[in-house]
Scaffold this motif. Structure first.
Motif, PDB file in Angstrom:
ATOM      1  N   ASP A  63       0.833  -1.213   0.000  1.00 21.54           N
ATOM      2  CA  ASP A  63       0.000   0.000   0.000  1.00 21.54           C
ATOM      3  C   ASP A  63       0.861   1.253   0.000  1.00 21.54           C
ATOM      4  OD1 ASP A  63      -2.249  -1.557  -0.034  1.00 21.54           O
ATOM      5  OD2 ASP A  63      -2.625  -1.408   2.142  1.00 21.54           O
ATOM      6  N   ALA A  64       2.013   1.200   0.735  1.00 23.75           N
ATOM      7  CA  ALA A  64       2.877   2.380   0.811  1.00 23.75           C
ATOM      8  C   ALA A  64       3.556   2.671  -0.514  1.00 23.75           C
ATOM      9  CB  ALA A  64       3.937   2.188   1.909  1.00 23.75           C
ATOM     10  N   ILE A  65       3.718   1.636  -1.359  1.00 22.86           N
ATOM     11  CA  ILE A  65       4.415   1.839  -2.628  1.00 22.86           C
ATOM     12  C   ILE A  65       3.432   2.092  -3.768  1.00 22.86           C
ATOM     13  CG2 ILE A  65       5.901   0.711  -4.353  1.00 22.86           C
ATOM     14  CD1 ILE A  65       7.221  -0.803  -2.041  1.00 22.86           C
ATOM     15  N   PHE A  66       2.321   1.355  -3.798  1.00 22.28           N
ATOM     16  CA  PHE A  66       1.452   1.390  -4.976  1.00 22.28           C
ATOM     17  C   PHE A  66       0.124   2.100  -4.753  1.00 22.28           C
ATOM     18  CE2 PHE A  66       4.020  -2.493  -5.397  1.00 22.28           C
ATOM     19  CZ  PHE A  66       4.675  -2.200  -6.578  1.00 22.28           C
ATOM     20  N   VAL A  67      -0.382   2.176  -3.509  1.00 19.66           N
ATOM     21  CA  VAL A  67      -1.705   2.769  -3.286  1.00 19.66           C
ATOM     22  C   VAL A  67      -1.573   4.224  -2.845  1.00 19.66           C
ATOM     23  CG1 VAL A  67      -3.870   2.584  -2.017  1.00 19.66           C
ATOM     24  CG2 VAL A  67      -2.650   0.505  -2.732  1.00 19.66           C
ATOM     25  N   THR A  68      -0.950   4.435  -1.699  1.00 20.31           N
ATOM     26  CA  THR A  68      -0.745   5.798  -1.192  1.00 20.31           C
ATOM     27  C   THR A  68       0.743   6.004  -0.924  1.00 20.31           C
ATOM     28  OG1 THR A  68      -1.183   4.988   1.050  1.00 20.31           O
ATOM     29  CG2 THR A  68      -3.029   5.973  -0.182  1.00 20.31           C
ATOM     30  N   PRO A  69       1.547   6.154  -1.985  1.00 19.45           N
ATOM     31  CA  PRO A  69       3.006   6.231  -1.811  1.00 19.45           C
ATOM     32  C   PRO A  69       3.447   7.505  -1.087  1.00 19.45           C
ATOM     33  CG  PRO A  69       2.397   6.702  -4.086  1.00 19.45           C
ATOM     34  CD  PRO A  69       1.130   6.307  -3.399  1.00 19.45           C
ATOM     35  N   THR A  70       4.199   7.322  -0.021  1.00 19.82           N
ATOM     36  CA  THR A  70       4.847   8.421   0.701  1.00 19.82           C
ATOM     37  C   THR A  70       6.232   7.957   1.112  1.00 19.82           C
ATOM     38  OG1 THR A  70       3.968   7.695   2.829  1.00 19.82           O
ATOM     39  CG2 THR A  70       2.657   9.292   1.583  1.00 19.82           C
TER      40      THR A  70
END
Length: 615
Positions: A63-70
């Motif tokens: 999720d951190a890389i592809f959905v909501t990257p921060t």
């Protein structure tokens, strides 16, 4: 094989025995080393938790890389993965070291217990079993105990915990996967039951063939002179190759049987993963659920695959270790017949009067060797036992040494029944020098020193000089530090005999037992050994077995032993005058001398006829 099972019979193992062996291992070795196993178990639990954590964190990573990257989320997930991996690696290292240390201690402890048990078996135990079988039980048994415990602990700590934790991750992400876990595992375990029974049978066959292979190889190595003298290389090669092929075939069958569990797990695992992909993919595409959840579930299932496969194979893979452990327990449970009962008194140093009173004994039931034998060996005198082979002469020596106990009758030493005192004290009262001298691997000094452990260098040298061995020992480059080789192969027959006599000198026992001590020597070596023996016999009760009657003509008493009884006794001159069995034996060896002496007195024909009739 159990204690009541004939030697060499194929060992078998049923389900109840498997449970019994495991329970005994856990209650004995497991309980003794519970702290080490607890530490290893904790480390394996930590490994399982880290593995589950890595699966769980995959949701946040995706999720951190592809959905909501921060950047912050990526760094956080990366650092968490690194930390979990470091902890898992450290735990894995600690678990391996801890298990290895505990395992090595279990092997060492069990080998010590097995060796102690073997020392307390009587001579008949070894007569009924080949050395290769005993050695195999000694080594394979101890390692089987270790392997069984390691597999059980590893399966419980590493595989079971990892599987539970990973299942927990999957269930936390999607409860439907609990159904997959509950369906796949029981089917996999049930599918291995047939393989378990087959692997037990194959291992039993391989064990029997392995014992025979070791037996033949050991006999060839030890009898290499006979093999070459009779040009038996081809025959021995064919026999050995046949058993090597049997062991190879059994090993291949066992590998195939064990490997069959892998396709089962591969198939079930593939079906489960395929089903998860379909189910999770549907949830992501149709139900609009997080892809991170899908990857977390998939990672947990993939990581759970290897532990699940090992657990399903456990019952198959553990069979060789269980059977090895059972062989160890059979050895440990064999009654220690050569061990004295608690409180048995020791025999004080005797004067040396040995008496047999109506002794009956046989090595096999219904086949007596001694049939009511009675004889007396007086202190400080030499008693010779003569007669044809098979009459029971060597058996008399065996009974004096308490290698065996008589079935009927009594053997006394200074009037004390040998069975009323400890075996160790009886054997300490006598020194045995036989035709088949056994020297242990080591130096000449070591082998002489075995006569009295702790003896000083001066005492060892004095014993060697008394045995007429010092001169040839000093002719070697390393003197008393010369290695004798396996069974003393680096020394000649006469040299081995004199080392054995030096060992007997050092023991300084009041009773001397000589069993054909010069029979295998040439005339020159025999002369040297006879000098040593004459000095050794001084002021000792000596019982000597001899077929060469010229070596016993000076004996204080000669006993003719036939068919398990003393049929004639007396001094040499007395027995010749009786014209009985001894005269017949003597005439058979010295016919020309007796005929010449008889011819001088004009009695040649009559004496020769009588002697031949006696013979």
């Amino acid at each position: 094989m159990n204690p009541k099972q004939p030697a060499g019979q194929k060992p078998k193992l049923d389900r109840d025995e498997t449970v019994t062996v495991l329970r005994r291992l856990l209650l004995q070795d497991g309980r003794r080393h519970w702290k080490g196993y607890a530490l290893a178990f904790l480390m394996m639990g930590t490994m399982g938790a880290c593995t589950a954590g890595l699966a769980y964190i995959m949701k946040d990573a995706v999720d951190a890389i592809f959905v909501t990257p921060t950047p912050e989320a990526v760094w956080g997930v990366a650092l968490a993965v690194m930390a979990l991996s470091i902890v898992k690696g450290a735990s894995a290292y600690g678990q391996v070291i801890t298990m290895a240390r505990v395992g090595n201690r279990i092997v060492a402890d069990n080998q010590k217990r097995a060796f102690e048990q073997l020392l307390h078996q009587d001579v008949s135990y070894y007569a009924q079993r080949h050395t290769a079988e005993t050695s195999m039980r000694f080594n394979a048994g101890a390692n089987g105990a270790r392997g069984s415990l390691e597999m059980v602990i590893s399966s419980m700590g590493r595989d079971a915990l990892s599987l539970v934790m990973l299942a927990g991750v999957a269930i936390a992400q999607d409860p439907f996967l609990a159904v997959v876990a509950l369906v796949v595992m029981p089917v996999a375990v049930l599918g291995t039951r047939v393989l378990i029974r087959k692997s037990k049978h194959i291992f039993a066959t391989g064990f029997t063939s392995g014992v025979k292979l070791s037996s033949i190889a050991l006999e060839v190595f030890q009898g290499i002179r006979t093999v070459k003298a009779y040009t038996l290389e081809d025959q021995m090669r064919d026999r050995t190759h046949a058993f090597i092929d049997q062991v190879e075939q059994a090993s291949n069958r066992l590998v195939r049987t064990q490997a069959k569990s892998s396709p089962l797990m591969e198939t079930l695992g593939g079906l489960a993963i395929g089903g998860v992909i379909l189910y999770a993919g549907y949830n992501v595409i149709v139900a609009d659920r997080s892809p991170g959840q899908f990857f977390s579930v998939l990672t947990a299932l993939l990581l759970a695959y290897e532990p699940a496969k090992r657990l399903a194979r456990l019952h198959v893979d553990i069979v060789p270790h269980i059977m090895g452990a059972r062989m160890l327990f059979e050895l440990l449970d064999t009654p220690a017949v050569d061990l004295d009962a608690p409180g048995t008194p020791a025999l004080e140093r005797p004067r040396g009067r040995v008496e047999f009173k109506d002794v009956v004994f046989g090595y096999r039931k219904g086949e007596p060797v001694l049939r009511g034998l009675s004889l007396v060996a007086e202190p400080g005198q030499t008693t010779a036992l003569v007669g044809q082979s098979g009459g029971g002469k060597s058996t008399i020596i065996n009974l004096i040494e308490r290698f065996y106990d008589p079935h009927e009758g009594v053997i006394t030493l200074d009037g004390i029944d040998l069975k009323a005192v400890t075996r160790t004290s009886v054997r300490a009262s006598s020194a045995l020098v036989s035709q088949d001298v056994y020297l242990f691997s080591g130096t000449i000094r070591d082998n002489i020193g075995f006569g009295r452990p702790g003896a000083s260098e001066e005492e060892i040298v004095a014993a060697a000089k008394a045995a007429h061995a010092h001169s040839f020992i000093m002719s070697f480059e390393h003197g008393y530090d010369t290695a004798v080789g396996e069974h003393g192969a680096q020394l000649s027959g006469g040299q081995r005999q004199r080392v054995a006599i030096a060992r007997a000198f050092l023991k300084n026992a009041p009773i001397l037992l000589l069993d054909e001590a010069t029979a295998a020597l040439d005339s020159e070596s025999e002369a040297e050994v006879q000098k040593a023996l004459q000095e050794l016999q001084h002021a000792r009760t000596t019982i000597v077995i001899a077929h060469r009657l010229q070596t016993v003509v000076r004996a204080d008493r000669i006993c003719v032993v036939e068919a398990g009884r003393v049929v004639e006794s007396g001094r040499h001159e007395e027995l010749l005058e009786k014209r009985g069995r001894y005269y017949g034996l003597y005439y058979a060896q010295f016919a020309h001398e007796l005929d010449a002496q008889a011819a001088e007195t004009g009695e040649a024909a009559a004496d020769a006829t009588q002697a031949r009739a006696s013979a």
